[in-house]
Design an enzyme around this catalytic site. Structure first.
Site, short mmCIF file in Angstrom:
data_model
loop_
_atom_site.label_atom_id
_atom_site.label_comp_id
_atom_site.label_asym_id
_atom_site.label_seq_id
_atom_site.Cartn_x
_atom_site.Cartn_y
_atom_site.Cartn_z
CG HIS A 10 -2.07 0.94 1.18
ND1 HIS A 10 -1.82 2.34 1.89
CD2 HIS A 10 -3.21 1.06 0.84
CE1 HIS A 10 -2.82 2.98 1.57
NE2 HIS A 10 -3.89 2.20 0.87
CG ASP B 25 -7.85 -3.31 -3.69
OD1 ASP B 25 -9.09 -3.07 -3.79
OD2 ASP B 25 -7.02 -2.37 -3.95
#
Length: 365
Positions: free
Chosen positions: A276, A335
């Site tokens: 991330h 995700d």
């Protein structure tokens, strides 16, 4: 409004910490724990919090739910004339077209006063699921020759319940399915993410609500933003085709190394769902999600799939650390699990990113 914390100061030095996400000053762990303990769905309550800056009391929440329910209608013949007559496999494009067309039905489309923009935003939050699901059904009917069914949303149901109700031929769903989808509706993540930043840019020119939301949708649809969870699902499908024994850690690890060496899947050198831009040790959204994912996997008899995801969540950071010179840690992002959840809920791939939009429109608003 949305605050991310991925590091802390220790002895004057900035050190990575477990990821934290705050909405209006509230830790999302506490928010989720709060509505779960009360046995309620959280989407509407958190929407109120983000829009108005405080948590609603019981009376305010009831009134707010009623306002959203009343807004859950499209103009006469809109579904037929706008959504169904020009079907597209790209439901994000269908949404963008539909929202821009809705401006034609609004006498105050260009009025950017606070009260009017709030009215428009509440309406768009309410109808976005309808437009996305109807767009999907329309494409499947006219292009794939499937049966066409248009279910109206139930004003007494939560947003998550209505999404499943409209999507499924028999309108049925379990409480667990609806609760997991409710948790999956992550609404905001700081003003720096691509689509939210887009709303700042377009709004700054004095543009109207419909144009702003259409621009945000165009940003979200990219595979590096809202489309990332589709890549995770496709990567996992490729893994199953190319790994003989998915319970064998050494074989799975070998596949992950091939990904990084650009020898597998799309040859991009990425393990999708890992890493991330801000978080390093953990993504709090993924951490909250994982507990519910396990419950759903057990209910759907997909424990082996869950074990595979868990194995990759453990293996991938080690493999990436071996193969890449990285400046911060890598962990599973939201995700990684969301695509798996959508597949267990029998949500088609075409609706993965639109479901992200159904939630993120709250943050844009």
């Amino acid at each position: 409004i949305s605050c991310i914390q991925s590091s802390e100061m220790i002895n004057g030095e900035k050190v990575p910490c477990e990821g934290k996400l705050f909405y209006r000053g509230y830790n999302i762990y506490e928010l989720v724990d709060g509505f779960m303990k009360r046995g309620e769905f959280g989407f509407e309550e958190i929407t109120y919090l983000l829009l108005f800056g405080k948590l609603p009391d019981e009376k305010q929440l009831k009134e707010f739910r009623e306002i959203l329910a009343q807004s859950m209608t499209l103009p006469k013949n809109f579904t037929r004339d706008v959504i169904l007559k020009a079907p597209s496999k790209d439901i994000m494009n269908t949404l963008t077209k539909s929202i821009l067309t809705l401006a034609s039905y609004d006498d105050k489309a260009s009025d950017i006063s606070m009260e009017n923009v709030l009215r428009q935003c509440l309406m768009l939050i309410s109808v976005l699921p309808m437009m996305a699901v109807y767009g999907y059904h329309g494409y499947n009917h006219y292009v794939n020759d499937d049966s066409l069914y248009i279910h109206r949303p139930d004003p007494n149901c939560s947003m998550a319940e209505n999404i499943l109700r409209m999507l499924r031929p028999d309108k049925s769903y379990t409480e667990l399915e609806a609760r997991v989808l409710d948790i999956a509706l992550h609404m905001e993540h700081g003003g720096g993410n691509n689509s939210t930043f887009t709303t700042h840019v377009v709004t700054s020119s004095g543009s109207d609500t419909y144009s702003v939301i259409a621009a945000a949708l165009s940003s979200l649809k990219g595979p590096k933003h809202g489309g990332a969870n589709i890549k995770v699902v496709e990567m996992m499908q490729d893994l199953r085709k190319n790994v003989d024994d998915i319970s064998d850690e050494s074989q799975v690890e070998e596949y992950l190394r091939k990904l990084l060496h650009k020898e597998a899947f799309d040859q991009k050198g990425l393990i999708y769902g890992m890493g991330h831009a801000v978080y390093s040790i953990s993504d709090p959204r993924a951490q909250i999600f994982k507990a519910f994912v396990k419950k759903l996997a057990l209910a759907k008899e997909r424990e082996k799939d869950f074990e595979l995801y868990s194995m990759i969540e453990t293996l991938a950071p080690k493999v990436i650390a071996d193969e890449r010179k990285i400046y911060k840690g890598v962990s599973a992002n939201v995700d990684f699990y969301s695509g798996f959840v959508y597949s267990m809920l029998d949500i088609p791939l075409e609706l993965f990113t639109p479901i992200f939009a159904m939630a993120r429109i709250v943050g844009w608003s």
